[in-house]
Design a protein around this motif. Sequence first.
Motif, PDB file in Angstrom:
ATOM      1  N   LEU A  87      21.011 131.192  43.072  1.00 30.97           N
ATOM      2  CA  LEU A  87      22.312 130.840  42.172  1.00 30.97           C
ATOM      3  C   LEU A  87      22.679 129.770  42.883  1.00 30.97           C
ATOM      4  N   TRP A  88      23.007 129.590  44.353  1.00 31.55           N
ATOM      5  CA  TRP A  88      23.376 128.181  45.197  1.00 31.55           C
ATOM      6  C   TRP A  88      22.351 127.137  44.656  1.00 31.55           C
ATOM      7  N   GLU A  89      21.060 127.194  44.581  1.00 29.37           N
ATOM      8  CA  GLU A  89      20.342 125.996  44.277  1.00 29.37           C
ATOM      9  C   GLU A  89      20.522 125.633  43.029  1.00 29.37           C
ATOM     10  N   GLN A  90      20.682 126.522  42.042  1.00 23.49           N
ATOM     11  CA  GLN A  90      20.873 126.196  40.521  1.00 23.49           C
ATOM     12  C   GLN A  90      22.301 125.203  40.543  1.00 23.49           C
ATOM     13  N   VAL A  91      23.581 125.611  41.388  1.00 23.29           N
ATOM     14  CA  VAL A  91      24.408 124.938  41.385  1.00 23.29           C
ATOM     15  C   VAL A  91      24.413 123.551  41.712  1.00 23.29           C
ATOM     16  N   HIS A  92      23.650 123.431  43.111  1.00 15.85           N
ATOM     17  CA  HIS A  92      23.484 122.235  43.660  1.00 15.85           C
ATOM     18  C   HIS A  92      22.491 121.294  43.147  1.00 15.85           C
ATOM     19  N   ASP A  93      21.603 121.953  42.256  1.00 21.28           N
ATOM     20  CA  ASP A  93      20.718 120.917  41.364  1.00 21.28           C
ATOM     21  C   ASP A  93      21.678 120.153  40.441  1.00 21.28           C
TER      22      ASP A  93
END
Length: 440
Positions: free
Chosen positions: A263-269
Amino acid sequence: MTNVPTKPTRRLRCAIYTRKSSEEGLEQEFNSLHAQREACEAYIASQRSEGWVLVRDQYDDGGISGGTLERPALQQLLVDIEDGLVDVVVVYKIDRLSRSLMDFSKLVEVFDRNGVTFVSVTQSFNTTTSMGRLTLNILLSFAQFEREVTAERIRDKVKASRMKGMWMGGYVPLGYDVIDRKLVVNEEEAAKVRMVFERFVAIGSATVLARELRSEGFRNKQGTLVDKGYLYRLLNNRVYRGEAVHKGKSYPGEHEAIIDPRLWEQVHDIMSESPRKRANNSRTQTPALLKGLLFTATGAAMTPSSTKKGTRRYRYYVSMDLLKNRETPEDGIPRRLPADTAEAAVITEIRRVLRTPETTAQVIAALDREDIPEAEAIEALQQFPKLWDQLFPGEQARIVQLLVRRVTVTAEGLVIDLRTAGIAGVMRDLMTPRPLVAAA
C-alpha cells in the motif's frame, strides 16, 4: 572631642534574577530558583553597609533555556533597568543570565548605558574594569562551550537511539499512542490512517481527498479538521512503515507498522507524478454523469459500462433490456449509447437553458432574496461554461443530478427534462465556494 559627620552611603537598588532551564522540580516546595534567590539575598545582606537594598520585584524564569533572551522575567528586568529602577543585577552564576556570549554582550551594553553593575555571587569580578570584562568573557566562553558540547551529546544520543528504532518524543502521529516512552498502535486511529492511504490510491488527488475528508468531519489527533498539507505529511510519514527517521535516514523501528509495504508503494508511485499530472488524471477519470437518469422510451434503465482497447477506454450507457437479453421491439430506439455523446448533449442543453432570458430572470429573482446583487448573478450565469471545465468530476456529477430530472432515449434523439428550479441553488453554490481552513 568633635564628631565629624560621615557622608551618607548611596542607596543601591538590587534586583535578583534567577533561571532554571527545565520545568522538572519546579513544583517542589524548595526548588532551584529558591536556592539561587536565597544565596543572592544573603550576598546582598552582606553588602548592606555599602547601601545595597533588595527591590521587591522578583525576576524568575522557570523552565526557559539560557540560549535565548526571549524570557518574560528577563525582559521585564530590562524594562525596569531602562526606567532607572535598578542599580545592581545579582545572579547566582553567570550562565543563569545567559549562556550565549553574543547575547550577554547585548545585556552588558544595556547595563553600561544605564549605569547598572552586574554581580555573580559565585564568580567575583567587576564589570566596570577591563580586567573584569576579560574575566567575564572568559567565563562566558566556557559557559557557551559547555552548552554546545552538551547539545552535541544530546544530538548524538538521539541519533544513536533512532538508529536502534527507539521513540525519542515529539509529535505523536495519528494512529499511535505513547505508552512507557514507546509508540503503541491505537487501533481505532490506525483504521483511519489505512482508510486515508486506500482512498488516496483510489482518488489519486490529495486536494479532492482533503475536501471529502473535511466534509465528513475527519480530524487529526489534535482535533483539527485536516487539510491538504496535513495529508501530504501523513502520506509521507515513514513511521507508518514501522521505521524511525533521523536527519532524513530511516532505521527499523521498535513500533509496529500500520501501513504494509504494498500500500505504501502504491501511494508513493502516485505521488511521484507531478501534482499537475495527477490533477489531470483525476479529471479524466470521469464518472457516469447520467447514472440513474438515463432511460429508454420503453422505460428500461440504461446503466454505465465500458470496454478497453489497448490503452484507451470507451464508455457507454447500455440498456438493461440488452444486458438481461430481453426481447425488444424493432422501434429504432438505441440500446447502447456512447457515454461522451450522451453526456455532451445534456451539458449542451444545460448551457443553452442557462442563457435563456427566462432562466436569467428566475435566477436573479431567487438570488435577490438572498441579497446577492443582480450583476453578480448575471456574471455567474455567463461564466458557467468556464467554471464547469474547472470542476472536478464529482462536482460535475453532483450538479447534473441537481439539474436533470430524467433523460429519455427515443428513436429521434434524447429528451432532456431539467429541474429549472434548482438552477439558482447551483449558481449560489458556484458563487460561494467552500474555503479550506488550514489545520493547526
